[in-house]
Design an enzyme around this catalytic site. Structure first.
Site, PDB file in Angstrom:
ATOM      1  N   SER A  95       0.802  -1.224   0.000  1.00 58.16           N
ATOM      2  CA  SER A  95       0.000   0.000   0.000  1.00 58.16           C
ATOM      3  C   SER A  95       0.830   1.267   0.000  1.00 58.16           C
ATOM      4  CB  SER A  95      -0.905   0.017   1.229  1.00 58.16           C
ATOM      5  OG  SER A  95      -0.122   0.160   2.411  1.00 58.16           O
ATOM      6  N   GLY A 218       4.135  -5.438  10.564  1.00 60.12           N
ATOM      7  CA  GLY A 218       4.783  -5.015  11.796  1.00 60.12           C
ATOM      8  C   GLY A 218       5.734  -6.026  12.393  1.00 60.12           C
ATOM      9  N   ASP A 268       7.723 -12.169   1.476  1.00 65.71           N
ATOM     10  CA  ASP A 268       8.521 -11.340   0.566  1.00 65.71           C
ATOM     11  C   ASP A 268       9.621 -10.666   1.355  1.00 65.71           C
ATOM     12  OD1 ASP A 268       8.193  -8.046   0.592  1.00 65.71           O
ATOM     13  OD2 ASP A 268       6.659  -9.108   1.733  1.00 65.71           O
ATOM     14  N   CYS A 311      25.932 -20.728 -10.369  1.00 68.10           N
ATOM     15  CA  CYS A 311      26.756 -21.841  -9.876  1.00 68.10           C
ATOM     16  C   CYS A 311      27.085 -22.847 -10.972  1.00 68.10           C
ATOM     17  CB  CYS A 311      26.046 -22.524  -8.706  1.00 68.10           C
ATOM     18  SG  CYS A 311      25.978 -21.493  -7.223  1.00 68.10           S
TER      19      CYS A 311
END
Length: 379
Positions: A95, A218, A268, A311
């Site tokens: 947001s 939070g 995320d 790799c």
């Protein structure tokens, strides 16, 4: 039907872990999942084709930053964010609340919204719940976030109580402003800092609004891993089992596993590409800072157990050389590796859930990664 739905496939026997499928307008993706972060409509240094080849399903972009640059109207005129950035799979936009509230010395909160200054130009701006939704409607993401305040974990109780009450009112206003519920899913965000009663109250308030999915905000903002896991332990049981659960801004390997154990479906974090840019890599044996001098003549892959592009084709010595010379290709190679590492970790987590072996997988991972040793890595 909401634009985004969750299909529960299996619950693990010994934990709260869930194997599921997130259905979006741009594809269906297995969960638990890690979502790479493309703040400015790009995951730094990686192409959409590379991300898709790694197995990324949903990626995240940032409402606040895209509002400032290039502007939601430009993205909308381009055909929406999917077309603008050439990504035909899932897209989630936050947001902008976290970015605004991180500007603590540049903003003023009131009931209507938040006054703050553009961190680039100093221009005065005003963001409301309705404006945050309007921007995300214009961007056209599959999953949108309610506008919320993200109070720090150890803020005073009275402040957090007022904050969550206001965030609930903002969530109601955001739902009313949402224009495309059949094409875009708006998730509610559960806040409450480190207070159990406030966390539970706010989760119940959000659930009562019947969002198609719920985010836990939070966390990963300065509290310990133990404090974060404690919040998840009591919060997960009050969230609906038939809707996705998204833990915002969390992406260290141990936190991904611990969150999945407690029933989180989506994660995320910018960690993978952020640390990659200073030459820090996640490997099956723990953290490796490839720019260190000890790797100047090391002609082995960053992680011999990894089959990512980096790799498979390049050595620690070569990647170190590129990074020491400030060559962009070096940052791309470490970013490819770290992003692949977390996407692959979640594939392993999903397989462990299928086999009812997630706790055993966690123990083996921690031992190999080095979490159980003195001076364990920070991530």
């Amino acid at each position: 039907m909401p634009a985004v739905t969750y299909e529960l496939i299996k619950e693990e026997k010994h934990t709260g872990a869930r194997l599921g499928i997130l259905h979006t307008p741009h594809g269906s993706f297995e969960t638990p999942m890690y979502m790479p972060v493309g703040t400015l409509a790009t995951v730094k240094s990686l192409s959409p084709e590379e991300l898709k080849a790694m197995g990324a399903g949903v990626i995240l972009s940032n409402t606040y930053h895209l509002w400032l640059r290039p502007g939601e109207d430009i993205v909308e005129d381009a055909g929406g964010l999917h077309t603008f950035m050439n990504w035909d799979q899932g897209l989630l936009t936050d947001s902008g609340g976290f970015q605004v509230f991180s500007l603590s010395d540049m903003r003023h909160i009131e009931e209507e919204g938040v006054h703050f200054r553009n961190h680039l130009s100093g221009e005065k701006l005003f963001l409301t719940p309705e404006k945050a939704i309007h921007i995300q409607n214009a961007l056209g993401s599959d999953i949108m976030m309610s506008f919320d305040e993200c109070p720090e974990f150890h803020q005073p109780y009275d402040y957090v109580k007022k904050s969550i009450d206001r965030t609930t009112r903002w969530a109601e206003r955001g739902l009313e402003a949402h224009q495309n519920p059949d094409r875009q899913a708006l998730f509610g965000i559960c806040q409450g800092a480190g207070y159990k009663d406030l966390r539970l109250q706010h989760a119940k308030d959000m659930v009562s609004l019947d969002f198609p999915g719920y985010s836990i905000g939070g966390l990963s903002v300065g509290e310990t891993k133990e404090e974060m896991n404690t919040v998840l332990d009591y919060l997960m049981p009050v969230l609906p089992t038939n809707k996705p659960r998204y833990l915002m801004g969390v992406g260290s390997p141990d936190a991904l596993i611990d969150g999945a154990i407690r029933g989180v479906d989506m994660f995320d974090c910018v960690l993978a590409t952020r640390i990659a840019r200073n030459g820090t890599c996640m490997t099956s044996k723990g953290r490796l800072v490839v720019k260190n001098a000890c790797y100047a003549r090391d002609y082995t892959p960053i992680d011999p157990k990894c089959d990512c592009y980096t790799c498979k084709h390049y050595t620690r010595a070569y990647v170190r050389h590129l990074i020491k010379c400030d060559e962009t290709f070096g940052l791309r190679l470490t970013s490819i590796h770290n992003t692949y590492f977390l996407l692959n970790l979640m594939r392993q987590v999903r397989q462990a859930i299928r086999e009812d072996q997630l706790l055993e997988f966690r123990q083996a991972f921690r031992e190999e990664y080095g979490y159980n040793k003195p001076g364990a890595p920070a991530f």
